[in-house]
Scaffold this active site. Sequence first.
Site, PDB file in Angstrom:
ATOM      1  N   SER A   1      -1.479   4.679  -6.291  1.00  0.00           N
ATOM      2  CA  SER A   1      -2.491   4.102  -5.410  1.00  0.00           C
ATOM      3  C   SER A   1      -3.364   5.203  -4.826  1.00  0.00           C
ATOM      4  O   SER A   1      -2.901   6.341  -4.631  1.00  0.00           O
ATOM      5  CB  SER A   1      -1.778   3.376  -4.270  1.00  0.00           C
TER       6      SER A   1
ATOM      7  N   TYR B   1       4.951   3.382   2.713  1.00  0.00           N
ATOM      8  CA  TYR B   1       4.527   2.897   1.396  1.00  0.00           C
ATOM      9  C   TYR B   1       3.863   4.029   0.614  1.00  0.00           C
ATOM     10  O   TYR B   1       4.220   4.323  -0.530  1.00  0.00           O
ATOM     11  CB  TYR B   1       3.564   1.710   1.551  1.00  0.00           C
TER      12      TYR B   1
ATOM     13  N   LYS C   1       5.022   6.238  -2.907  1.00  0.00           N
ATOM     14  CA  LYS C   1       4.223   6.511  -4.116  1.00  0.00           C
ATOM     15  C   LYS C   1       4.156   8.026  -4.383  1.00  0.00           C
ATOM     16  O   LYS C   1       4.224   8.460  -5.529  1.00  0.00           O
ATOM     17  CB  LYS C   1       2.805   5.947  -3.956  1.00  0.00           C
TER      18      LYS C   1
HETATM   19  P1  NAD Z   1       2.874  -7.879  -6.552  1.00  0.00           P
HETATM   20  O1  NAD Z   1       3.782  -7.927  -5.374  1.00  0.00           O
HETATM   21  O2  NAD Z   1       1.995  -9.038  -6.822  1.00  0.00           O
HETATM   22  O3  NAD Z   1       3.723  -7.587  -7.874  1.00  0.00           O
HETATM   23  C1  NAD Z   1       4.903  -6.834  -7.875  1.00  0.00           C
HETATM   24  C2  NAD Z   1       5.926  -7.555  -8.740  1.00  0.00           C
HETATM   25  O4  NAD Z   1       7.129  -6.776  -8.772  1.00  0.00           O
HETATM   26  C3  NAD Z   1       6.308  -8.930  -8.189  1.00  0.00           C
HETATM   27  O5  NAD Z   1       6.306  -9.884  -9.243  1.00  0.00           O
HETATM   28  C4  NAD Z   1       7.706  -8.719  -7.628  1.00  0.00           C
HETATM   29  O6  NAD Z   1       8.485  -9.914  -7.698  1.00  0.00           O
HETATM   30  C5  NAD Z   1       8.238  -7.614  -8.529  1.00  0.00           C
HETATM   31  N1  NAD Z   1       9.270  -6.767  -7.932  1.00  0.00           N
HETATM   32  C6  NAD Z   1       9.233  -6.130  -6.729  1.00  0.00           C
HETATM   33  N2  NAD Z   1      10.367  -5.439  -6.527  1.00  0.00           N
HETATM   34  C7  NAD Z   1      11.135  -5.622  -7.651  1.00  0.00           C
HETATM   35  C8  NAD Z   1      12.407  -5.157  -8.043  1.00  0.00           C
HETATM   36  N3  NAD Z   1      13.154  -4.382  -7.238  1.00  0.00           N
HETATM   37  N4  NAD Z   1      12.885  -5.525  -9.254  1.00  0.00           N
HETATM   38  C9  NAD Z   1      12.148  -6.323 -10.079  1.00  0.00           C
HETATM   39  N5  NAD Z   1      10.944  -6.800  -9.748  1.00  0.00           N
HETATM   40  C10 NAD Z   1      10.425  -6.456  -8.535  1.00  0.00           C
HETATM   41  O7  NAD Z   1       2.008  -6.531  -6.411  1.00  0.00           O
HETATM   42  P2  NAD Z   1       0.737  -6.054  -7.228  1.00  0.00           P
HETATM   43  O8  NAD Z   1      -0.442  -6.150  -6.345  1.00  0.00           O
HETATM   44  O9  NAD Z   1       0.694  -6.699  -8.561  1.00  0.00           O
HETATM   45  O10 NAD Z   1       1.078  -4.507  -7.370  1.00  0.00           O
HETATM   46  C11 NAD Z   1       1.717  -3.971  -8.516  1.00  0.00           C
HETATM   47  C12 NAD Z   1       1.927  -2.477  -8.322  1.00  0.00           C
HETATM   48  O11 NAD Z   1       0.652  -1.871  -8.086  1.00  0.00           O
HETATM   49  C13 NAD Z   1       2.804  -2.112  -7.134  1.00  0.00           C
HETATM   50  O12 NAD Z   1       3.616  -1.025  -7.502  1.00  0.00           O
HETATM   51  C14 NAD Z   1       1.810  -1.710  -6.068  1.00  0.00           C
HETATM   52  O13 NAD Z   1       2.350  -0.785  -5.165  1.00  0.00           O
HETATM   53  C15 NAD Z   1       0.715  -1.088  -6.909  1.00  0.00           C
HETATM   54  N6  NAD Z   1      -0.606  -1.120  -6.238  1.00  0.00           N
HETATM   55  C16 NAD Z   1      -1.113  -2.300  -5.818  1.00  0.00           C
HETATM   56  C17 NAD Z   1      -2.346  -2.322  -5.157  1.00  0.00           C
HETATM   57  C18 NAD Z   1      -2.932  -3.619  -4.635  1.00  0.00           C
HETATM   58  O14 NAD Z   1      -3.811  -3.563  -3.785  1.00  0.00           O
HETATM   59  N7  NAD Z   1      -2.525  -4.781  -5.115  1.00  0.00           N
HETATM   60  C19 NAD Z   1      -3.045  -1.125  -4.951  1.00  0.00           C
HETATM   61  C20 NAD Z   1      -2.502   0.065  -5.414  1.00  0.00           C
HETATM   62  C21 NAD Z   1      -1.271   0.056  -6.066  1.00  0.00           C
END
Ligand code: NAD
Length: 332
Positions: free
Chosen positions: A123, A147, A151
């Site tokens: 991120s 958080y 990362k």
């Molecule tokens: P999200 O919460 O929609 O998706 C994450 C998925 O991982 C979910 O389906 C959840 O059920 C699953 N999950 C979480 N912990 C788990 C575990 N221990 N075992 C198995 N499954 C697990 O989030 P997102 O927005 O799709 O983000 C995906 C990734 O991108 C994350 O790592 C997040 O930190 C990163 N990210 C997101 C953003 C944003 O703004 N959405 C920005 C930068 C980085």
Amino acid sequence: MIFVTGGAGYIGSHACVELINAGLDVTVFDNFCNSQPDVLTRVARITGKAPTLVQGDIRDSAALEAALRASGARAVIHFAGLKAVGESVQNPLAYYDNNVLGTLRLLQAMTKCDVKTLVFSSSATVYGDPQRLPLTEDHPLSATNPYGQSKLVIEEMLRDLHRSDPAWRISILRYFNPVGAHTSGLIGEDPQGTPNNLLPYVAQVAAGRRAFLNVWGNDYDTPDGTGVRDYIHVVDLALGHLKALQRLALHAECRAINLGTGVGYSVLGMLRAFEQASGKPVPYQVAPRRAGDIAACYADPSLALSLLGWRAERDLTAMCTDAWRWQSSEKG
Ligand code: NAD
Ligand code: UDP
């Protein structure tokens, strides 16, 4: 075959669509702590092909290793993790457990299965409070909350791993602000409770589910005083993962790459764009600054273009129109 942790989530589900559309087979490994299994039925409706689903937690080493081995995958895209900044301040150990320990377990399972290709969801938060804009990948790294720290620790772990064994092929993708939804209106962001992020909140105000938007501060050093971010369409982001996999097939390296548009929009700019796309008013009130917020953050996306041949194609209108279509669907 690509093994996708967190593939039922917001970004992961869009990535599954693009992977399947590109002719790849996908196994999703997800514990559904922040998603629903029916997302994968929707992915199948869009693509005509369902990913293989294994329900499990990445911290469960035995289940993870068994699923990875059974999948026959040669590469992993790792989305699984927790992502709420405020929650991470309240409950830091949950973030170190899920994000850091979960990734450690994944890397151990990959080592045992001799799968050494990984695309990781990082991120722009790892840049901390920007010292200069636009942000290039060599900007100093820091964290302002657990958080972000999780990362950073994972990024360091990946760099150490690659140094110890250069056969690893690792792409660390630093996302800016993912927004929007698939044009089908079948998948999108489905926040539980009150959305923390700007666009889901704006969408709920436009839909009449919330009375007004709180604009967290209008006294920043930005053109209209409100916070500026680099919003990127989630489908563009998903396509970046395909490009990263293609590069890793040719290069054994560990590199961090920004995925953003390079353009910053203010809170009020986003609000106006959403009003136009939805045809609905979005009332707002100016409220005090949100703790920990920064004034402006946007990418220099030129490394992604030169290394991956990737650039964001979808503009602000597409981001808002697609977010609104999803919000207006029965699920959004
Ligand atoms: P999200 O919460 O929609 O998706 C994450 C998925 O991982 C979910 O389906 C959840 O059920 C699953 N999950 C979480 N912990 C788990 C575990 N221990 N075992 C198995 N499954 C697990 O989030 P997102 O927005 O799709 O983000 C995906 C990734 O991108 C994350 O790592 C997040 O930190 C990163 N990210 C997101 C953003 C944003 O703004 N959405 C920005 C930068 C980085
Ligand atoms: N923001 C806002 N009201 C909200 C949510 C967000 O004014 O209800 C602002 C926030 O202060 C920031 C921008 O919108 O300037 C983007 O916030 P978001 O939480 O979506 O992303 P991040 O701050 O993590 O980049």
